[in-house]
Design an enzyme around this catalytic site. Structure first.
Site, mmCIF file in Angstrom:
data_model
loop_
_atom_site.group_PDB
_atom_site.id
_atom_site.type_symbol
_atom_site.label_atom_id
_atom_site.label_comp_id
_atom_site.label_asym_id
_atom_site.label_seq_id
_atom_site.Cartn_x
_atom_site.Cartn_y
_atom_site.Cartn_z
ATOM 1 N N HIS A 230 -3.605 -4.713 -0.498
ATOM 2 C CA HIS A 230 -3.275 -5.384 0.773
ATOM 3 C C HIS A 230 -3.567 -6.846 0.807
ATOM 4 O O HIS A 230 -4.624 -7.519 0.834
ATOM 5 C CB HIS A 230 -4.236 -4.764 1.987
ATOM 6 C CG HIS A 230 -4.016 -3.601 2.325
ATOM 7 N ND1 HIS A 230 -3.283 -3.144 3.259
ATOM 8 C CD2 HIS A 230 -4.712 -2.387 1.881
ATOM 9 C CE1 HIS A 230 -2.993 -1.660 3.206
ATOM 10 N NE2 HIS A 230 -4.151 -1.315 2.298
ATOM 11 N N GLU B 95 -2.626 -9.138 2.707
ATOM 12 C CA GLU B 95 -2.954 -9.644 4.102
ATOM 13 C C GLU B 95 -4.501 -9.325 4.330
ATOM 14 O O GLU B 95 -5.013 -9.978 5.381
ATOM 15 C CB GLU B 95 -2.293 -8.687 5.093
ATOM 16 C CG GLU B 95 -2.535 -7.554 5.604
ATOM 17 C CD GLU B 95 -1.848 -6.317 4.492
ATOM 18 O OE1 GLU B 95 -1.210 -6.862 3.515
ATOM 19 O OE2 GLU B 95 -2.160 -5.180 4.571
ATOM 20 N N CYS C 215 0.855 -1.091 -0.205
ATOM 21 C CA CYS C 215 0.050 0.109 0.036
ATOM 22 C C CYS C 215 0.861 1.278 -0.071
ATOM 23 O O CYS C 215 1.698 1.626 -0.730
ATOM 24 C CB CYS C 215 -0.985 -0.278 1.194
ATOM 25 S SG CYS C 215 -2.385 1.152 0.940
#
Lengths: 284, 218
Positions: free
Chosen positions: B196, B198, B83
């Protein structure tokens, strides 16, 4: 290319339990929030919203443990709201595992908390919720504390102010429709979505798949937050789900009462339906 | 778990917790730190971040992290940016006036326009799931090797990356008609994504896992 619409299950929390009310009141216990969260993640939820629905009232926030447990099992964004008053409160839920925070009561009482949170944590971390109640003259006014406290703020003006202060998203809840299954307040969502530059999440009123499609196509919602139609479906199909008896009204759950106003659905069914209506959404 | 150590660099912006969770999940031995003295002994780095470019660079500078990190990465240690952590790898940003970045990759950071090509209002930030597409070099032997072109990743951003060199573009994404670089790669050891991983479900986790495998970190 058409923008993807997010479907965001909303989990209202009271103490250790997932609850669901009507007009944000009359809370009934649904079960363990962690179980629902994991199930929705596996079913393709795009995000989750956790809301401590009694936090502002009792000035507490008991969500931390639930968030930390959930964040270890699911890998989609988690927004947490309820009872967040200060920058320190925001920091502590982010530390507990939330990706975004949802402000309401504190933001209306002291709007500078929005700007402070944006400067400290970035626009995309700050979501502001508006609880709207339609007045007899057709205007929408903003309330706090789950529709209990009147603020006198006009919803559209407040939404524009939130946008100007740099919040990343707005959740617009129709308190009149919330929990009823009567469908969204399309006019409310449309007015808000068209008057701000940030994404708008519609919440309150979904009773069937068609309602969700309508608030996207006619209300221009960028995302839709839903609870009852998913929770009731999960309960119907998962007998083993066990709630904590220590807090809240569990009679509804024990009695296995009918959910006659709701045409319950699952996330894959709902998304398949939306795709058939030419609404773009993520299918896993 | 191998003895390899990965540092998640904490410069006081963004959600480190979720990156750590993802690392734990795939077996990466990761530590969140702001300590410049740990950089030399570490095996690889993750630069996360949500927030403002200039504040991020200021914090990195105040923590004295920039020079040790540049030395380590120039020496070939792997770096993964996420990001804002991707944007920081570039030369400069136009966010709130020009600001200098880490300059690992040549290019700049632009803001999404207020209107799309048809003149309709664009919602900014982009928040949500979007597809990523292959650039010229494909994804074989990169952390994206298990991703299909129809897979969605989770994005949250108002600014995007413009890479000066095509060979640094790992993936492309289209938001309301603006096609931009959503993943970058350089010299095999530097890789970064605007989305992202994650927060992108099982597919996203595969990116961390493949990154770790490719650099013998697990």
């Amino acid at each position: 290319m058409k923008k993807n619409i997010r479907i965001i299950p909303r989990l209202d929390i009271k103490g250790p339990n997932l609850v669901k009310g009507i007009h944000l009141e009359g809370l009934r216990v649904m079960g363990k929030p962690e179980e629902f969260a994991k199930f929705y993640y596996e079913q393709g939820a795009d995000e989750l919203i956790f809301q401590d629905v009694v936090a502002s009232l009792y000035e507490r926030n008991s969500l931390h443990d639930i968030i930390t447990k959930t964040a270890k099992q699911i890998y989609i964004p988690i927004t947490v709201g309820g009872g967040l008053r200060t920058i320190e409160d925001v920091k502590s839920v982010l530390r507990a595992g939330a990706d975004k925070v949802c402000l309401n009561t504190a933001a209306i009482r002291n709007p500078s908390v929005i700007r402070d949170a944006v400067l400290r944590f970035g626009s995309s971390t700050v979501v502001v919720a508006i609880e709207a109640i339609k007045q007899s003259d057709g205007k929408y006014l903003a309330y706090t504390d789950n529709g209990r406290e009147h603020t006198g703020m006009e919803v559209i003006k407040w939404a524009q102010q939130i946008d100007e202060m740099g919040a990343g998203e707005i959740v617009i809840t129709s308190v009149d429709k919330e929990g009823t299954g009567e469908g969204f307040d399309i006019e409310l969502v449309r007015q808000v979505a068209q008057s701000v530059s940030v994404p708008v999440i519609a919440h309150g009123g979904a009773g069937k798949k068609e309602d969700v499609a309508e608030v996207i196509s006619k209300g221009f919602a960028d995302a839709v937050s839903i609870a009852s139609i998913l929770h009731y479906d999960y309960i119907k199909n998962n007998q083993s789900n066990s709630a904590s008896d220590t807090e809240g009204n569990v009679e509804f759950l024990k009695a296995k009462r009918s959910f006659h106003k709701f045409e319950t659905t699952t996330l894959p069914e709902l998304k398949k339906y939306l795709c058939e209506q030419e609404i773009s959404c993520r299918i896993i | 778990m191998s003895g390899k150590k990965v540092l998640i660099l904490d410069y006081h912006l963004g959600n480190l917790f979720s990156v750590k969770q993802a690392c734990d999940h795939v077996g990466i031995n990761a530590e969140i730190t702001s300590d410049k003295n740990l950089i030399e002994k570490a095996d690889a780095f993750i630069l996360p971040g949500v927030g403002a470019f200039i504040e991020a660079m200021t914090n990195l500078e105040n923590l004295d992290l920039i020079i040790p990190l540049k030395d380590a990465v120039d020496a070939g240690k792997p770096l993964f940016g996420v990001c804002l952590g991707q944007q920081l790898l570039f030369t400069e940003s136009e966010e709130f006036g020009a600001g200098k970045g880490l300059d690992f990759i040549s290019g700049s950071i632009k803001k999404f326009p207020k209107e799309n090509k048809e003149g309709a209002k664009m919602k900014v930030p982009q928040i949500g799931w979007n597809k990523i597409y292959k650039a010229e070099n494909g994804w074989k032997d990169t952390p994206l090797q298990d991703i299909n072109e129809d897979d969605y990743m989770y994005f949250v951003h108002s600014y995007y990356v413009k890479s000066d060199n095509k060979e640094n573009i790992l993936s492309l994404t289209d938001y309301e008609g603006v096609e931009y670089c959503s993943g970058v790669i350089k010299n095999k050891n530097i890789v970064a994504t605007q989305f992202h991983p994650e927060k992108s479900g099982a597919k996203g986790l595969s990116i961390y896992k493949n990154w770790a495998i490719q650099h013998n970190l697990i």
